[in-house]
Design a protein around this motif. Sequence first.
Motif, short mmCIF file in Angstrom:
data_model
loop_
_atom_site.label_atom_id
_atom_site.label_comp_id
_atom_site.label_asym_id
_atom_site.label_seq_id
_atom_site.Cartn_x
_atom_site.Cartn_y
_atom_site.Cartn_z
N GLY A 210 0.75 -1.25 0.00
CA GLY A 210 0.00 0.00 0.00
C GLY A 210 0.77 1.29 0.00
N TYR A 211 2.12 1.25 -0.10
CA TYR A 211 2.87 2.50 0.06
C TYR A 211 2.60 3.49 -1.06
CZ TYR A 211 6.31 0.90 -3.41
OH TYR A 211 6.92 0.47 -4.55
N ARG A 212 2.11 3.03 -2.20
CA ARG A 212 1.81 3.97 -3.28
C ARG A 212 0.52 4.75 -3.01
NH1 ARG A 212 3.60 -0.66 -5.89
NH2 ARG A 212 5.41 -0.40 -7.26
N HIS A 213 -0.27 4.27 -2.07
CA HIS A 213 -1.58 4.87 -1.86
C HIS A 213 -1.73 5.57 -0.51
CE1 HIS A 213 -2.49 2.55 -5.41
NE2 HIS A 213 -2.15 1.44 -4.78
N GLN A 245 8.55 6.79 9.95
CA GLN A 245 9.82 6.89 9.24
C GLN A 245 10.04 5.68 8.33
OE1 GLN A 245 12.23 7.40 12.75
NE2 GLN A 245 12.55 9.57 12.35
N VAL A 246 9.67 4.50 8.81
CA VAL A 246 9.82 3.29 7.99
C VAL A 246 8.99 3.42 6.71
CG1 VAL A 246 9.18 0.85 7.88
CG2 VAL A 246 10.41 1.72 9.86
N ILE A 247 7.76 3.88 6.85
CA ILE A 247 6.88 4.03 5.69
C ILE A 247 7.43 5.08 4.72
CG2 ILE A 247 4.57 4.71 4.94
CD1 ILE A 247 3.62 3.66 7.76
N ASP A 353 15.54 0.64 1.91
CA ASP A 353 14.42 -0.19 1.50
C ASP A 353 13.88 -0.87 2.74
OD1 ASP A 353 14.15 -3.19 -0.32
OD2 ASP A 353 12.77 -1.58 -0.12
N MET A 354 12.62 -1.23 2.75
CA MET A 354 12.09 -1.88 3.92
C MET A 354 12.80 -3.19 4.10
SD MET A 354 8.24 -0.96 3.71
CE MET A 354 8.11 -0.76 5.38
N GLY A 374 13.07 -1.87 4.50
CA GLY A 374 14.30 -2.14 5.18
C GLY A 374 14.95 -0.92 5.68
N ILE A 375 15.45 -0.95 6.85
CA ILE A 375 16.14 0.17 7.40
C ILE A 375 17.26 -0.35 8.24
CG2 ILE A 375 15.86 2.19 8.83
CD1 ILE A 375 13.43 1.65 6.71
N VAL A 376 18.39 0.29 8.18
CA VAL A 376 19.44 -0.23 9.02
C VAL A 376 20.16 0.84 9.78
CG1 VAL A 376 21.54 -1.49 9.07
CG2 VAL A 376 19.82 -2.10 7.45
N ARG A 377 20.51 1.93 9.12
CA ARG A 377 21.29 2.92 9.81
C ARG A 377 20.40 3.67 10.77
NH1 ARG A 377 23.61 8.08 8.86
NH2 ARG A 377 22.19 8.44 7.21
N PRO A 378 20.67 3.65 12.08
CA PRO A 378 19.76 4.27 13.02
C PRO A 378 19.64 5.75 12.83
CG PRO A 378 21.65 3.38 14.12
CD PRO A 378 21.78 3.04 12.68
#
Length: 391
Positions: A210-213, A245-247, A353-354, A374-378
């Motif tokens: 759903g991130y496009r919407h 932030q992830v979204i 990326d998620m 995806g997230i890695v760097r805090p």
Amino acid sequence: MVFSGQSSPATGDVSGQPGPSPDPDDAPPSAVVTPPGGIDPPGGIDTPALSDLAPTPDWRRPVLVDSDLLVLVTDGYGTVELDFRALPCHPGTLLRIRPGQAVRCGGERPFDALLLRWRADTLAGTPAANDVTPEHCHLRGDEGAAVRDGIHRLAADRQRYRDEPAAADLLRHQLAVLLLRLALVPTGQETPPRGEGATFQRLCQEVERGYRHTRRVEDYAAQLGCSVRTLTRACLAVTGRSAKQVIDERVALEAARLLAATDEPIAQIGRRLGFPEPTNFGRFFTREMGRSPGAFRAARDQRAPAPDGRAVNPDSGAGFDDRRAATGNGRPPGAGDRARGGRAPEGPQPASDMARRGSAGAQRPPGSGPRPAGIVRPRQPTERTGEPDRA
């Protein structure tokens, strides 16, 4: 995709299998690599050459990949830019690349690699369908040797038994076992609490769909039947970032991929990602990336520096258990630094990326076949609410 170097001896017909498009704006951009011929039987698995993945020999621009890939470096040294992060490559390096990722090879010296590529439906119904293979690791020890042997065996069997009726099932089982073996190797990293990890995975899958919407945390909380606080707590535990932030980072990553790898108009990219007004898209992207969409696109021909700004040293770096991708794609240096008062880096530096593993279930992340967030760097875990961005 962008790799440097020549192909490995194992070759085969090539092609990708683009994922479904929810609406006309989601049609695959022209820069997606789709070589002629298709991934033919047996098993929907082939062994293309590295050179088959590049639209031009110089790899000037990142390319969007449209199929699943395992890349085993067999000879030589260099770097691969995966979603704008420079990853060191030398004999024994393994790359797991998913549909939708932006890839380019760098380094002055070419390297050879053995590739396995498979269709989106190849592993359907198997335990490996939602694999959490790290996107970059160095194979060492007995586990590494077993993985290398499995890759070579699968490539050899594809050539040897390609005309046998039972070959398709054999190759699918070999690939599933290979990915399960990779997922079981100890990572040496702290594992998030099971409940929060599962919640994060579910959020990643919903975001991929759903991130496009919508970018509202409230919408995803309603779909998952939990509270905004629960989603934010899970995201902070796994990534160090809030749910909002992830979204937003997933949306910014997709925007960066399209800006760097295609010639699609900026306004159209914004509409594809849910921004009817170009000015709102520009403000959002600048906030997340530290530069405007136009400036980001203008810098797309610049290659990312080698890791740590130094030449790749085959004897340094993390070992087989280096699995940043198991918890998500690394956030490139500088992404989001503007919010912290930092200086934006030179060259394209998209948001992360998620967590690739996050979209495992849909794990061909929609960007990359249901691709995980995806997230890695805090980043400073300042919680942002799900309120829509305002110009």
